[in-house]
Design an enzyme around this catalytic site. Structure first.
Site, PDB file in Angstrom:
ATOM      1  CE1 TYR A 240      -3.912   2.229   0.812  1.00 10.71           C
ATOM      2  CE2 TYR A 240      -2.520   3.124   2.560  1.00 10.71           C
ATOM      3  CZ  TYR A 240      -3.666   3.194   1.773  1.00 10.71           C
ATOM      4  OH  TYR A 240      -4.555   4.221   1.953  1.00 10.71           O
TER       5      TYR A 240
ATOM      6  CE  LYS B   4      -3.689   5.106  -1.236  1.00 10.61           C
ATOM      7  NZ  LYS B   4      -4.731   5.682  -2.112  1.00 10.61           N
TER       8      LYS B   4
END
Length: 731
Positions: A164, A168
């Protein structure tokens, strides 16, 4: 009372809008007049399943409040379908909010290929595909606003979120590049890192904190960034609980840990570690150009053997285009013969040479002011650049790049000169910004000289301006042959200390500690001092120190000179142009490049020397009249023509005369039998045909097609030929 922000007529796509932040964004846009595409796949937070219920519910809420909305149930990996929904329903796409996301949290050791790939497919690849599908539509309509959604996990890292976090932060890099590429099309791209209660954050936050971090505290930032009035571009914002903060990179000054012709070692890194990591006086690079400029400076210092250097604070141009055409307050410069003598000493003149007395002794019957003294009256204009609206100049990063000086008459040996300065242009060179400053200097209302200062502000580029300017006086390479003449002259140990008394008080040229801060082993000589030396050498070699022969000089400053080193001026004569290159004799380093000095023809060849010697050429009388008109109305002609025109006059099939009409710089000039090599266009015509054109008996275009008028160069300038001859050649 502030004016409310509305989005009437705008079409907005919000991905992942079935709940949480996406839902809040969609409702807010709909309430303020936008037509909204509510996209949601309807899956769970891990990417499984799908349903239309979530998107449909948000659409119903928007419509219930009088808004316009349609649903889309496609995956963000089908980006074209999402944009097509907008086009089918509302005919355009203005705003894309990339909000869709899932989680598959695992410690790094337990992260599978599926865990990694699925996160990147939804967050990074999905945002790429949706934005790419909208990009050309935004370009064509010259408007677009894009939001990328990053995360604190991407900025700072977070345990169990390697997949993640990587995706991001990847979105931030994508956003930064889109901000650069979209700027000229009015497409702005910004990144938000929200902290709000949602399906994703409830897995990593306590319930009471999730409840207090409402999505409605994030949406106002996204709406403002998407409004047409917002000019923010390429920004990164943390937002949550009603607080908004902008982030930027910070970098230590660092330390250079290698020396010329020596290996770089890990021990050198270890021994410099504290300085490498010291954020005292840290810089804040805002572009790749600013980042790379440090490496350029380091390479230059290492190559010069100057040792360690640091990255100074960058300059910025807040709105460079606003500076073009701006004028500085009028400046006056009052001087006496003492200033002329002091300047002559500052550029190396000495009583050892008897002919130098004409510049050093006010009682000499031919006492004169050196032509390059013309820069002294104008140089204070550079310090005024800081007051120009649109420019925000850090003078510690200002480099004097090039200089042009043109004289219209010999300088008085005393008096008061008035200078008027204008920002001619501002150029974006990527790693920095160039400011062209034109300064016209008058004596009693009569123009005596014109300077063009070209200054380079390190780190101030990247604002999207033009790289080149037609307003710049250009340099010229020397001929490809050995120099026709060479003069070598040693500067004195106190040369810089002496030259600074003419008005350039920069401590770089006198204070050893200040010079060391700039990476120099000792104070350096002023570039304009080397400029003065080179001009003296040409004046001596080719004009017998006759200042009336001096017309103009152009140089590019390349490398510094240390007082005590010898300057070697190499000269190539091409008619009345003397190409020059100046070197440090001891090192061979080039100091001045692309330089030249234009001289007026000797008195017996100059138009201004008296009645023309026609040699039976009728055209000589016409050009004599044109010469008089140029002296009277030169500025007007320069504005009209803005070109250098050369004429080759033929008689009995042979060229018998050449005229060069400079209507491009200063107040213009006309030279007889001068080199026409720098002409923009050259006309070749017989003496009798020329007279027919002037007298209106022969149309220039008809003369061209009949082969009586030959044109070489920019043929379009022939359109200005008739106006020049018609208005300014009347006998």
């Amino acid at each position: 009372m502030s004016v409310p922000l509305t989005f009437d007529g705008r079409v907005v796509l919000v991905t992942g809008a079935g709940g949480g932040l996406g839902r809040e964004y969609a409702l807010a846009f709909g309430q303020r007049g936008a037509a909204v595409i509510v996209n949601d796949l309807g899956g769970d937070i891990k990417g499984g399943g799908r349903s239309s219920a979530a998107a449909d519910k948000v659409v119903e809420e928007i419509r219930a409040k009088g808004g316009k909305a349609v649903a889309n149930y496609d995956s963000v990996e089908d980006g074209e379908k999402l944009i097509q929904t907008a086009l089918d329903a509302f005919g355009r796409i203005d705003i894309v909010v990339n909000n869709a996301g899932i989680l598959r949290d695992r410690s790094f050791a337990r992260t599978s290929d599926m865990d990694w790939d699925l996160i990147h497919r939804v967050h990074l690849r999905g945002s790429f595909l949706v934005t790419r599908a909208a990009w050309n539509h935004m370009k064509n309509q010259k408007f677009g606003r894009i939001i990328m959604t990053s995360s604190a996990a991407g900025i700072y890292g977070n345990f169990g979120q390697a997949n993640y976090s990587a995706a991001k932060l990847g979105l931030l890099g994508l956003s930064n590049t889109l901000a650069i590429e979209g700027q000229k099309y009015n497409i702005h791209c910004n990144t938000v890192a929200p902290t709000a209660g949602s399906r994703l954050t409830e897995t990593v936050m306590p319930p009471d904190l999730v409840e207090s971090l409402k999505a409605e505290y994030v949406a106002p930032l996204v709406l403002w960034l998407c409004h047409e009035a917002c000019q923010e571009n390429g920004g990164l914002f943390e937002v949550g609980a009603g607080w908004i903060g902008k982030l930027r990179w910070e970098r230590s000054l660092g330390r250079t840990v290698r020396q010329k012709n020596k290996s770089m070692t890990p021990e050198a890194v270890r021994d410099s570690w504290n300085e490498i990591c010291d954020f005292t006086d840290a810089t804040k690079p805002a572009s790749i150009q600013e980042s790379l400029q440090t490496l350029v400076e380091v390479l230059s210092k290492v190559d010069a053997g100057r040792g360690i250097g640091a990255n100074p604070t960058g300059a910025a141009a807040t709105n460079p285009s606003a500076a073009v055409g701006q004028t500085l307050p009028e400046m006056t410069f009052t001087y006496t013969h003492m200033n002329c003598i002091l300047y002559a000493l500052g550029v190396g003149m000495s009583t050892k040479d008897p002919d130098h007395l004409r510049f050093l002794y006010e009682g000499h019957q031919e006492f004169s002011c050196l032509p390059t003294f013309g820069v002294i009256a104008a140089q204070s204009a550079m310090t005024g650049l800081g007051s120009i609206p649109g420019l925000d100049i850090d003078f510690t990063r200002l480099l004097h790049g090039e200089q042009y000086l043109e004289l219209f008459k010999p300088l008085p040996t005393s008096g008061t000169l008035t200078s008027r300065a204008t920002v001619a242009d501002v150029l974006d060179k990527g790693s920095g910004m160039i400011v062209l400053l034109d300064v016209h200097t008058y004596s009693g209302g009569e123009l005596v000289c014109y300077n063009q200062f070209s200054v380079f502000i390190v780190g101030a580029g990247g604002f999207g301006g033009e790289r080149m300017s037609q307003k710049a006086v250009v340099t010229a390479p020397p001929p490809d042959r050995p120099a026709d003449a060479v003069i070598v002259e040693e500067t004195s140990r106190d040369q810089a200390a002496l030259y600074r008394l003419s008005g350039d008080w920069n401590p770089l040229h006198i204070d050893p500690s200040f010079a060391a801060m700039g990476g120099f082993k000792s104070p350096i000589l002023h570039g304009l001092c080397s400029f003065g030396f080179a001009a003296r050498h040409v004046l001596k070699q080719y004009a017998g120190n006759d200042v009336s022969r001096f017309k103009s000089i152009k140089v590019r400053f390349v490398k510094p000179v240390y007082p005590g080193q010898s300057l070697q001026t190499e000269m190539w004569k091409e008619a009345n142009r003397i190409h020059i290159q100046c070197k440090v004799k001891e090192t061979g380093a080039v100091v001045l490049s692309g330089a030249y000095i234009d001289l007026h023809a000797a008195a017996d060849a100059s138009v201004s020397a008296g009645p023309p010697q026609t040699d039976g050429l009728q055209s000589d009388l016409v050009f004599a009249e044109i010469g008089r008109r140029i002296r009277d109305l030169g500025e007007e002609l320069v504005k009209k023509v803005n070109a250098v025109l050369a004429w080759e006059i033929m008689k009995d099939g042979k060229r018998v005369r050449q005229w060069t009409m400079d209507l491009k710089t200063g107040r213009g000039a006309l030279l007889r039998d001068a080199d026409g090599g720098r002409a923009d266009v050259t006309f070749t015509v017989a003496d009798e045909d020329f007279m027919d054109v002037v007298m209106g008996k022969l149309n220039p275009q008809k003369a061209f097609f009949a082969g009586k008028l030959k044109v070489k160069g920019n043929i379009m300038l022939s359109q200005k030929l008739e106006a020049v001859l018609k208005d300014y050649a009347k006998l």
